[in-house]
Scaffold this motif. Sequence first.
Motif, PDB file in Angstrom:
ATOM      1  N   ASP A 134     -35.440  -8.979 -20.440  1.00  0.00           N
ATOM      2  CA  ASP A 134     -35.023  -8.672 -19.071  1.00  0.00           C
ATOM      3  C   ASP A 134     -34.246  -7.354 -19.009  1.00  0.00           C
ATOM      4  O   ASP A 134     -34.464  -6.529 -18.120  1.00  0.00           O
ATOM      5  N   ASP A 135     -33.345  -7.160 -19.959  1.00  0.00           N
ATOM      6  CA  ASP A 135     -32.570  -5.911 -19.997  1.00  0.00           C
ATOM      7  C   ASP A 135     -33.469  -4.706 -20.272  1.00  0.00           C
ATOM      8  O   ASP A 135     -33.293  -3.641 -19.676  1.00  0.00           O
ATOM      9  N   LEU A 136     -34.441  -4.874 -21.180  1.00  0.00           N
ATOM     10  CA  LEU A 136     -35.391  -3.786 -21.448  1.00  0.00           C
ATOM     11  C   LEU A 136     -36.197  -3.462 -20.190  1.00  0.00           C
ATOM     12  O   LEU A 136     -36.450  -2.286 -19.887  1.00  0.00           O
ATOM     13  N   GLU A 141     -37.515   0.108 -15.685  1.00  0.00           N
ATOM     14  CA  GLU A 141     -37.607   0.329 -14.236  1.00  0.00           C
ATOM     15  C   GLU A 141     -36.738   1.505 -13.804  1.00  0.00           C
ATOM     16  O   GLU A 141     -37.155   2.333 -12.997  1.00  0.00           O
ATOM     17  N   GLU A 142     -35.540   1.571 -14.350  1.00  0.00           N
ATOM     18  CA  GLU A 142     -34.628   2.665 -14.010  1.00  0.00           C
ATOM     19  C   GLU A 142     -35.202   4.000 -14.465  1.00  0.00           C
ATOM     20  O   GLU A 142     -35.152   4.995 -13.736  1.00  0.00           O
ATOM     21  N   ALA A 143     -35.753   4.028 -15.673  1.00  0.00           N
ATOM     22  CA  ALA A 143     -36.348   5.260 -16.190  1.00  0.00           C
ATOM     23  C   ALA A 143     -37.542   5.684 -15.343  1.00  0.00           C
ATOM     24  O   ALA A 143     -37.723   6.871 -15.054  1.00  0.00           O
ATOM     25  N   GLN A 147     -38.317   9.113 -12.954  1.00  0.00           N
ATOM     26  CA  GLN A 147     -39.503   9.948 -13.177  1.00  0.00           C
ATOM     27  C   GLN A 147     -40.399  10.027 -11.951  1.00  0.00           C
ATOM     28  O   GLN A 147     -41.097  11.018 -11.759  1.00  0.00           O
ATOM     29  N   ASP A 148     -40.419   8.987 -11.114  1.00  0.00           N
ATOM     30  CA  ASP A 148     -41.346   8.889  -9.985  1.00  0.00           C
ATOM     31  C   ASP A 148     -40.566   8.633  -8.699  1.00  0.00           C
ATOM     32  O   ASP A 148     -40.142   7.498  -8.441  1.00  0.00           O
ATOM     33  N   PRO A 149     -40.390   9.664  -7.856  1.00  0.00           N
ATOM     34  CA  PRO A 149     -39.610   9.482  -6.630  1.00  0.00           C
ATOM     35  C   PRO A 149     -40.158   8.408  -5.708  1.00  0.00           C
ATOM     36  O   PRO A 149     -39.407   7.786  -4.959  1.00  0.00           O
ATOM     37  N   GLU A 150     -41.468   8.119  -5.745  1.00  0.00           N
ATOM     38  CA  GLU A 150     -42.032   7.070  -4.888  1.00  0.00           C
ATOM     39  C   GLU A 150     -41.500   5.686  -5.249  1.00  0.00           C
ATOM     40  O   GLU A 150     -41.349   4.826  -4.385  1.00  0.00           O
ATOM     41  N   ARG A 151     -41.182   5.449  -6.529  1.00  0.00           N
ATOM     42  CA  ARG A 151     -40.648   4.149  -6.964  1.00  0.00           C
ATOM     43  C   ARG A 151     -39.191   3.962  -6.529  1.00  0.00           C
ATOM     44  O   ARG A 151     -38.727   2.859  -6.388  1.00  0.00           O
TER      45      ARG A 151
END
Length: 154
Positions: A134-136, A141-143, A147-151
């Motif tokens: 879960d932590d990974l 998700e944060e990374a 990298q992707d402004p749409e996310r």
Amino acid sequence: MDPRRRIHDRAQGRLGPPKSEAGKRLVSIPATLLPDLKAHVETYAENGEHGHVFIGPKGAKLRRANFTRVWTAALKKAKLSGFHFHDLRHTGNTLAAQSGATLRNLMTRMGHSSTRAALIYQHTAIERDRAIADDLGKLAEEAMKNQDPERSGT
């Protein structure tokens, strides 16, 4: 009892030095256990600053023969079976690992001079593996958001 000594000859209950330099250590215990430890020492331990924390029912030092009887009686009273005294060491190290202790922390706490010895005691639990996953996932998700402004929703 001097924390830098250990039972050297369990059959006779003789004290001797730890097996290695790494075994000469002080180990912290959780503060929540202090009231129970204090009650145990006041009720069951040998008197004096250098007294043994665990003694037999008649006040004698524990030796292999009488320790087995005391341990078996304690398990029966607790309605437990199949446990060995050394299992407590495994449990303590596993819980320390699950708390986030590093391998070096575990080695120091357990008095091991090699990673191999420390790893023998380090078990895992499926709950901890799930928490790591879960932590990974959160880190991934944060990374990906960075990298992707749409996310990121902006």
